[in-house]
Design an enzyme around this catalytic site. Structure first.
Site, PDB file in Angstrom:
ATOM      1  N   SER A  97       8.483 -21.986  -4.123  1.00  0.00           N
ATOM      2  CA  SER A  97       8.241 -20.735  -3.412  1.00  0.00           C
ATOM      3  C   SER A  97       7.153 -20.890  -2.349  1.00  0.00           C
ATOM      4  O   SER A  97       7.347 -21.591  -1.364  1.00  0.00           O
ATOM      5  CB  SER A  97       7.900 -19.634  -4.415  1.00  0.00           C
ATOM      6  OG  SER A  97       7.795 -18.390  -3.779  1.00  0.00           O
ATOM      7  N   ASP A 236       8.887 -15.454   2.206  1.00  0.00           N
ATOM      8  CA  ASP A 236       8.297 -16.666   1.663  1.00  0.00           C
ATOM      9  C   ASP A 236       9.349 -17.782   1.700  1.00  0.00           C
ATOM     10  O   ASP A 236      10.472 -17.571   2.177  1.00  0.00           O
ATOM     11  CB  ASP A 236       7.728 -16.427   0.256  1.00  0.00           C
ATOM     12  CG  ASP A 236       8.767 -15.943  -0.752  1.00  0.00           C
ATOM     13  OD1 ASP A 236       9.943 -15.751  -0.365  1.00  0.00           O
ATOM     14  OD2 ASP A 236       8.409 -15.757  -1.928  1.00  0.00           O
ATOM     15  N   ASP A 238      11.349 -19.495  -0.353  1.00  0.00           N
ATOM     16  CA  ASP A 238      12.680 -19.398  -0.970  1.00  0.00           C
ATOM     17  C   ASP A 238      13.271 -18.004  -0.795  1.00  0.00           C
ATOM     18  O   ASP A 238      14.258 -17.659  -1.417  1.00  0.00           O
ATOM     19  CB  ASP A 238      12.626 -19.786  -2.448  1.00  0.00           C
ATOM     20  CG  ASP A 238      11.723 -18.887  -3.290  1.00  0.00           C
ATOM     21  OD1 ASP A 238      10.808 -18.270  -2.719  1.00  0.00           O
ATOM     22  OD2 ASP A 238      11.934 -18.808  -4.517  1.00  0.00           O
ATOM     23  N   ASP A 240      12.882 -14.986  -1.731  1.00  0.00           N
ATOM     24  CA  ASP A 240      13.171 -13.937  -2.715  1.00  0.00           C
ATOM     25  C   ASP A 240      12.227 -12.743  -2.541  1.00  0.00           C
ATOM     26  O   ASP A 240      12.373 -11.731  -3.210  1.00  0.00           O
ATOM     27  CB  ASP A 240      13.114 -14.473  -4.150  1.00  0.00           C
ATOM     28  CG  ASP A 240      11.768 -15.064  -4.533  1.00  0.00           C
ATOM     29  OD1 ASP A 240      10.906 -15.224  -3.642  1.00  0.00           O
ATOM     30  OD2 ASP A 240      11.571 -15.384  -5.718  1.00  0.00           O
TER      31      ASP A 240
END
Length: 452
Positions: A97, A236, A238, A240
């Site tokens: 992340s 961010d 990734d 999510d």
């Protein structure tokens, strides 16, 4: 073997000393033995170490007898989507992340993309890694799987394309993976995208993608102003989590986005349940009630929110930390659905994002989350509760302590992931009161921390 990369919700650690291909291969074997999965989705983020770790993980999964469906470079939510959409037994996303670029990690789910955390399998997987392994009688097979087209179709199902009008939108992928999805969505939408730090690049030439850090916001805010955009979005690594900037380049606290999305979603569904975290609540509760819904409080953290959403069959769940969850997305979090809903609202209402948000900030001004490092968090939290519960309207322990008065309230809790205490304060239409109580609480926390 160093297993410090195993955390409460996922795996994260430095490469190669805390996470590497040798350990990843063992994790793959352990995952199959503990979960019994036969068909597993594997995806990975833009980090330089991700392809090698994903390949080793896949080798371990197959050695233990599971078939691997490799969806390649993607965001965490595509692993969630593919696992549920294709009815797989589980999914693993290789990502750290917003951690530093020399880190990596994994997020694991089971059937229907149910999270695998320390309380339902992750600790067993960690412990199994330490034991010797034998190969399964029959090796699993490997198959690449293209999910982008089905995923994009699903995203577009959340909005009424006919109600959209041209908007200029700044999007900052932070050199993470979000740009790949924007490029696909762009073909279906009447929006002009101004692309900032757009290309996936695991070297992170513009810093680690974490828009919650104030120093990482300027690129998005400046582009919004320069382009006269309707809003800005930043993700961010990734993707999510997504973060919003209004047409003036102002960063919008995630709390107010939760209320806006709850309102927009309930307009579509004609009611339903909405799950929210206990840190800041009044704005969300107000909007949900006005839209004919029912607001339900849950402990902070994705595993708790997702389970509560399932228990309640909630249509939407939101955390002020910029995680937004959707029933039709396997109760999982998405960083793409939220901005599509906000863009749709701008088109349908003809209002600016600032005008939608300003009214809510005036009604329920909030401190934003303030973190303090405290030597003995339970002692300080207990002392604050003892002092402030006197004369309080209500005291709740859903997560930390929430204490409510007629015209202001606060939540004080220990972090699940860091050695800090987190404070949130809000009031009813009274900014000076909110600021006064915030300073008062911080001073009291500091005094208690210095007591020996």
């Amino acid at each position: 073997m160093d297993l410090s990369c195993f955390k409460a919700y996922d795996l994260r650690g430095r490469v190669p000393d805390q996470l590497n291909p040798v350990l990843a291969e063992k994790i793959g074997r352990a995952y199959v033995e503990i979960t019994g999965a036969k068909k597993v989705i594997v995806g990975y983020d833009i980090r330089l170490s991700s392809p090698d770790i994903a390949e080793a993980l896949s080798s371990g999964l197959m050695a233990a007898g599971a078939d691997v469906f490799d969806i390649g470079l993607c965001g965490t939510e595509q692993v969630y989507f593919a696992t549920s959409h294709y009815k797989m037994d589980g999914g693993i996303m290789v990502t750290a992340s917003h951690n530093p670029k020399d880190h990596n990690g994994m997020k694991m789910v089971g059937p229907e993309s149910r999270p695998i955390s320390s309380d339902n399998g992750l600790n067993e997987i960690r412990d199994r890694v330490l034991e010797p392994f034998g190969d399964a009688p029959q090796q699993g097979r490997y198959e690449p799987l293209e999910v982008m087209s089905a995923y994009v179709d699903h995203l577009l199902g959340y909005i009424d394309a006919g109600s959209l009008s041209p908007l200029t939108i700044v999007c900052n992928a932070g050199n993470g993976g979000a740009g790949l999805v924007i490029d696909e969505l762009e073909q279906h939408l009447p929006f002009e995208f101004v692309k900032v730090h757009h290309q996936p690049d695991g070297h992170f030439p513009n810093g680690v993608p974490n828009p919650i850090l104030p120093e990482n916001r300027a690129a998005t805010a400046d582009a919004v102003i320069a382009e006269g955009a309707a809003m800005g979005i930043a993700w961010d690594g990734d993707y999510d989590r997504c973060f919003f900037f209004d047409e003036n380049g102002r960063f919008i606290e995630g709390y107010y986005i939760v209320g806006l999305l709850a309102d927009q979603f309930l307009r579509k569904t004609g009611g339903g349940k909405v799950i929210h975290d206990p840190r800041l609540t009044w704005n969300t509760m107000d909007l949900v009630k006005a839209a004919g819904g029912e607001a339900i409080e849950s402990k902070t953290g994705h595993a708790f929110i997702k389970q509560r959403m399932r228990d309640e069959d909630a249509v939407y769940g939101g955390e002020m930390s910029a995680h937004h969850y959707f029933r039709d997305f396997a109760y999982c979090d998405s960083g793409m659905i939220p901005w599509l809903l906000v863009a749709e609202r701008l088109c349908q209402s003809g209002q600016t994002l600032s005008s939608l948000i300003d009214a809510r900030i005036e009604a329920y001004p909030a401190s934003g989350e303030i973190n303090r490092t405290i030597d003995d968090p339970p002692k300080v939290i207990a002392a604050i509760e003892a002092k402030y519960s006197v004369g309080a309207k209500s005291v709740s322990h859903v997560d930390g302590v929430s204490i409510e008065f007629d015209d202001w309230r606060f939540n004080l809790r220990m972090s699940n992931t860091e050695p800090v205490v987190r404070l949130n304060v809000e009031s009813r239409a009274d900014i000076p009161l909110m600021e006064e109580k915030t300073e008062e609480l911080l001073a009291e926390m500091q005094r208690l921390n210095e007591e020996r």
